[in-house]
Design an enzyme around this catalytic site. Structure first.
Site, short mmCIF file in Angstrom:
data_model
loop_
_atom_site.label_atom_id
_atom_site.label_comp_id
_atom_site.label_asym_id
_atom_site.label_seq_id
_atom_site.Cartn_x
_atom_site.Cartn_y
_atom_site.Cartn_z
N GLU A 222 -5.43 7.60 7.51
CA GLU A 222 -4.50 8.72 7.58
C GLU A 222 -5.22 9.96 7.04
O GLU A 222 -5.97 9.85 6.08
CB GLU A 222 -3.29 8.37 6.69
CG GLU A 222 -2.07 9.23 6.86
CD GLU A 222 -1.02 8.65 7.81
OE1 GLU A 222 -1.26 7.57 8.40
OE2 GLU A 222 0.03 9.29 7.96
N LYS B 144 7.32 -1.04 6.59
CA LYS B 144 7.38 0.14 5.72
C LYS B 144 8.70 0.14 4.95
O LYS B 144 9.74 -0.26 5.47
CB LYS B 144 7.19 1.43 6.50
CG LYS B 144 8.12 1.64 7.66
CD LYS B 144 7.67 2.84 8.48
CE LYS B 144 8.24 2.77 9.90
NZ LYS B 144 7.63 3.73 10.82
N ARG C 205 -2.77 8.32 16.87
CA ARG C 205 -1.95 7.14 17.15
C ARG C 205 -1.75 6.94 18.65
O ARG C 205 -1.62 5.81 19.12
CB ARG C 205 -0.58 7.34 16.49
CG ARG C 205 0.18 6.10 16.19
CD ARG C 205 1.37 6.44 15.34
NE ARG C 205 2.44 7.00 16.13
CZ ARG C 205 3.40 6.28 16.71
NH1 ARG C 205 3.40 4.97 16.58
NH2 ARG C 205 4.35 6.84 17.41
N ARG D 7 -1.98 9.81 11.48
CA ARG D 7 -2.76 8.58 11.64
C ARG D 7 -4.08 8.89 12.36
O ARG D 7 -4.07 9.59 13.36
CB ARG D 7 -1.93 7.58 12.46
CG ARG D 7 -2.54 6.20 12.62
CD ARG D 7 -2.17 5.33 11.47
NE ARG D 7 -2.63 3.95 11.66
CZ ARG D 7 -1.88 2.97 12.14
NH1 ARG D 7 -0.64 3.19 12.54
NH2 ARG D 7 -2.37 1.74 12.25
N ARG E 161 4.76 -3.49 16.81
CA ARG E 161 5.54 -3.10 15.66
C ARG E 161 6.21 -4.36 15.13
O ARG E 161 7.42 -4.49 15.12
CB ARG E 161 6.59 -2.07 16.08
CG ARG E 161 7.24 -1.31 14.94
CD ARG E 161 8.32 -0.37 15.46
NE ARG E 161 7.76 0.74 16.23
CZ ARG E 161 7.23 1.82 15.70
NH1 ARG E 161 7.18 1.95 14.40
NH2 ARG E 161 6.77 2.78 16.45
N GLU F 256 0.83 -1.21 0.00
CA GLU F 256 0.00 0.00 0.00
C GLU F 256 0.86 1.25 0.00
O GLU F 256 1.96 1.24 0.53
CB GLU F 256 -0.90 0.02 1.25
CG GLU F 256 -1.83 -1.19 1.33
CD GLU F 256 -2.67 -1.18 2.61
OE1 GLU F 256 -2.50 -0.27 3.44
OE2 GLU F 256 -3.49 -2.11 2.76
N PHE G 88 -7.22 2.51 5.38
CA PHE G 88 -6.49 1.31 4.99
C PHE G 88 -6.81 0.07 5.81
O PHE G 88 -6.28 -1.00 5.52
CB PHE G 88 -4.98 1.55 4.93
CG PHE G 88 -4.39 2.24 6.14
CD1 PHE G 88 -4.27 1.58 7.34
CD2 PHE G 88 -3.92 3.53 6.03
CE1 PHE G 88 -3.69 2.20 8.43
CE2 PHE G 88 -3.34 4.17 7.12
CZ PHE G 88 -3.23 3.50 8.33
N LYS H 212 2.42 4.54 1.30
CA LYS H 212 2.65 5.11 2.63
C LYS H 212 2.46 6.62 2.52
O LYS H 212 3.23 7.31 1.86
CB LYS H 212 4.04 4.79 3.15
CG LYS H 212 4.23 5.32 4.56
CD LYS H 212 5.52 4.90 5.19
CE LYS H 212 5.53 5.21 6.69
NZ LYS H 212 4.82 6.42 7.09
#
Length: 519
Positions: free
Chosen positions: A263, A384, A234, A219, A378, A212, A300, A214
Site C-alpha cells: 500500500e 478486514k 488493484r 493498493r 474475496r 496486520e 504486506f 489496515k
DNA sequence: CCTTAGACCTG
DNA sequence: GTCGCTC
DNA sequence: GAGCGACAAGGTCTAAGG
C-alpha cells in the site's frame, strides 16, 4: 462475424435468469467467433472493451440517442469494424479530438440496429447489465473450450487478460492454459479481503492468523527485475510513471527479482496517516513537485522472490520471503495469533488492533496463516475489521431507483439536525450525503410508500419530503466536502434501519457528525 | 488567462 | 467501497 | 460462496469555450 450476433447473444443473456443458461449462450458465441474476432467478442460479452479508455461516455451516447434516430434496415456492422472504431476512439487526442471522437461514435451508433445500439451504449458507459460479467465469461470460456473452469480462472488471474486466455483455451486447450504462469512485470489479480464486524468473528473465519494494520491508502503491486520496476494498482492499472519515488526505492531493495503486494500512503511528520483524500490526490497526480509530501510504501505480501513463486505457499512462508525483499521498516506491523480461543492471545490481538486505531489507521486485516494467495478472490483468507460509527439522521429527500430498483425510492438524502443554525436556518437540517446501501427489498417498498405519504414536492427524479423520518445510518468516518454545506460528507454510509418510532427532533446533530473529523 | 463538462480513477 | 439478492 | 448490480464522493486530466 456481425456485431448483430454479439448483440443478439447479449440480449438473450439478459433475457434468461439462470447462470447456466447465460454461460451456455456466451459459450455459443465464443465458439462462433474466429480467432481474430475472439478477443473482441470475449471482452464485449463481459461488458468491457479491450481499450482501457475510449474518451466517450454516458453524455456522448445519450446526446446521440436522444430523439431516437432512425435505425438502418439491415445489420452491417462487423466485429472487426467495431474493434477498429474503438481503436480509433482510443487513439484520438489533442485539439479537435472531442469532435473526432463524437463523429466516430456517431457513425458507429447510427449504423447500428436497436440491439446493437443497446450493446454499444452498454460498452461505452460500462453498464451493459446483461446479468453476466467477467465471472460468468470465465465459465463460458471453460465450457466453450471444454477445459476446467479453475484452469481458466488461474490463467486470467495470472495475466489479467481474459481475451488472451480465451484464445489460448479455444486454440490450445488445457495444455495452453497450463503454460500461463506468473511473470515478473505482468500484473496479476490481487487478493481481496472479506469483512467482519469484530476480531472474534474474523478469527472464526480464518483460524490461526496474522493480524496486520489496515492502512488507508492505495493498493500497489510492485514488480522488479533488475533495474526494471513496474507498479500496478488493484485494477491492474500501470502507475509506474506516477510513483517515481517508489520505483527508485524498489531498485535499492536487497532482492533483485520479485513481485510484492503493498500500500502507498502519505504520512504526516508525526507519522500519523493523512486522510485518504490526500493520499489519493498525490497518487492520481501525473506530475510531481519537489516540495510535495512524499508517499510512503508499506509491504504486506510476497508473490515471487528470486525465482520462487509463492502463490501457493502459506502465510508465514510468504511473510518470511517478504522479509528478504525489503528493509524490515517497510513491512506492515503484524501480530500472530495461533489460538484465538486463548483469552490471553485474544486480548493481545484486541490491544494490537486498538493500537492501530490509536495511531490513526483504518483498522486491521486478519489473514489466515494456512491460506495460499487467492488471486482475485474475496474469500475467508483475509478478513478486514474496521470500527463502525452509527448515527440517527433524517431523510430530506429520495431519488427514484434504476434497474431492479425501478419504481422504488432508493437513494436517500441524509441530514443532521442543526439546532444552532450553524449552516442554515436554526432548527433546520444540514445535508451530509446520500446512500442507497443496506436496503432490503422490504425496506425499499416500505420507504417508498412512507416517503410518498410525506412528499413535499417532486421534480421527476427526486422527491423532497417533510424531514420527519429518522434512519439509523452506519458509516466509516467523515471526509471533507466542497459539495455539502457543513464541509463534510459521510464515508461509505449505509442504512441499518428505519426508525419511524423516533421523532426527528431526537436525531443526531451536525456537531456530533463534525466530532468525527480526523484528529 | 480562467471556468466548465465529461471521462476516468481511487477507496 | 458496502450491501442484498439470486443461483 | 460466487457473481452481479444497486449507486456515493472526491479528485485529476483533457478539451473546449469565453
Amino acid at each position: 462475424m456481425l456485431l448483430a450476433e454479439v448483440a443478439a447473444t447479449s440480449e438473450a443473456v439478459a433475457a434468461v435468469s439462470g447462470k447456466k443458461a447465460k454461460v451456455e449462450l456466451l459459450a455459443g458465441a465464443l465458439r462462433a467467433a474466429t480467432a481474430a474476432e475472439l478477443p473482441s467478442v470475449a471482452a464485449w460479452l463481459s461488458g468491457q472493451t479491450r481499450q482501457r479508455r475510449l474518451g466517450v461516455g454516458w453524455a456522448a451516447v445519450s446526446a446521440l440517442l436522444d430523439g431516437g434516430p432512425p435505425e438502418p434496415a439491415a445489420a452491417t456492422l462487423t466485429v472487426e469494424g467495431v474493434e477498429r472504431a474503438f481503436e480509433a476512439l482510443q487513439d484520438a487526442g489533442g485539439a479537435g479530438s472531442q469532435a473526432a471522437r463524437a463523429a466516430l461514435l456517431r457513425d458507429l451508433v447510427l449504423a447500428a440496429t436497436g440491439p446493437e445500439r443497446r450493446l454499444l451504449a452498454g460498452l461505452v458507459t460500462g453498464e451493459l447489465r446483461q446479468g453476466a460479467q467477467a465471472g460468468l465469461l470465465l465459465d463460458a470460456i471453460a465450457l466453450a473450450a471444454a477445459v476446467p473452469a479453475a484452469a481458466v480462472r488461474r490463467a486470467v488471474t495470472l495475466t489479467g487478460d481474459p481475451a488472451a486466455v480465451a484464445v489460448a483455451a479455444l486454440d490450445g486447450g488445457e495444455p495452453a492454459l497450463a503454460a500461463f504462469g506468473l511473470r515478473v512485470g505482468t500484473a496479476l489479480s490481487p487478493m481481496l479481503a472479506a469483512s467482519a464486524p469484530s476480531l472474534t468473528e474474523a478469527f472464526a473465519k480464518t483460524g490461526p492468523a496474522g493480524v496486520e494494520w489496515k492502512l488507508d491508502g492505495v493498493r500497489v503491486q510492485v514488480h522488479r527485475d533488475g533495474d526494471d520496476v513496474a507498479v500496478f494498482t488493484r485494477t491492474l492499472d500501470d502507475v509506474t510513471a506516477r510513483l517515481p519515488g517508489l520505483v527508485a526505492e524498489a531498485r535499492t531493495w536487497p532482492a533483485g527479482r520479485f513481485v510484492v503486494d503493498g500500500e502507498v500512503l502519505a504520512l504526516r511528520p508525526d507519522g500519523r496517516p493523512e486522510p485518504f483524500q490526500v493520499t489519493s490526490s498525490l497518487v492520481a497526480r501525473h506530475t510531481r513537485t519537489d516540495t510535495e509530501r512524499p508517499l510512503t510504501t508499506v509491504l504486506f505480501d510476497a508473490l515471487h522472490v528470486d525465482g520462487t513463486d509463492l502463490l501457493d505457499a502459506d502465510g508465514p512462508t510468504r511473510r518470511a520471503a517478504l522479509a528478504t525483499v525489503a528493509p524490515a521498516g517497510l513491512l506492515v506491523p503484524r501480530h500472530v495469533v495461533e489460538d484465538a480461543a486463548d483469552p490471553g492471545e485474544a486480548a493481545a490481538a484486541e490491544a494490537f488492533a486498538a493500537d492501530a486505531l490509536a495511531r490513526g489507521h483504518e483498522g486491521v486485516v486478519v489473514k489466515a496463516l494456512a491460506g495460499a494467495y487467492a488471486m482475485g478472490r474475496r474469500g475467508a483468507g483475509w478478513v478486514k475489521v474496521k470500527p463502525r460509527i452509527t448515527l440517527d439522521l433524517v431523510v430530506l429527500a429520495a431519488e427514484w431507483g434504476h434497474g431492479r430498483r425501478t419504481g422504488l425510492l432508493s437513494n436517500l438524502h441524509l441530514g443532521a439536525r442543526d439546532p444552532g443554525g450553524r449552516f442554515g436556518p436554526a432548527g433546520g437540517f444540514v445535508m451530509l450525503g446520500k446512500t442507497f446501501k443496506g436496503l432490503t427489498d422490504a425496506m425499499l417498498a416500505w420507504q417508498t410508500e412512507h416517503l410518498r405519504g410525506i412528499e413535499r414536492s417532486s421534480n421527476g427524479w427526486r422527491v423532497d419530503v417533510e424531514p420527519t423520518l429518522v434512519v439509523e445510518i452506519a458509516f466509516d468516518g467523515v471526509q471533507t466536502s466542497s459539495r455539502y454545506p457543513a464541509g463534510v460528507a459521510l464515508r461509505f454510509a449505509r442504512v441499518l434501519a428505519h426508525r419511524p418510532d423516533k421523532p426527528a427532533g431526537e436525531a443526531d446533530t451536525v456537531d456530533t457528525v463534525l466530532s468525527y473529523r480526523p484528529v
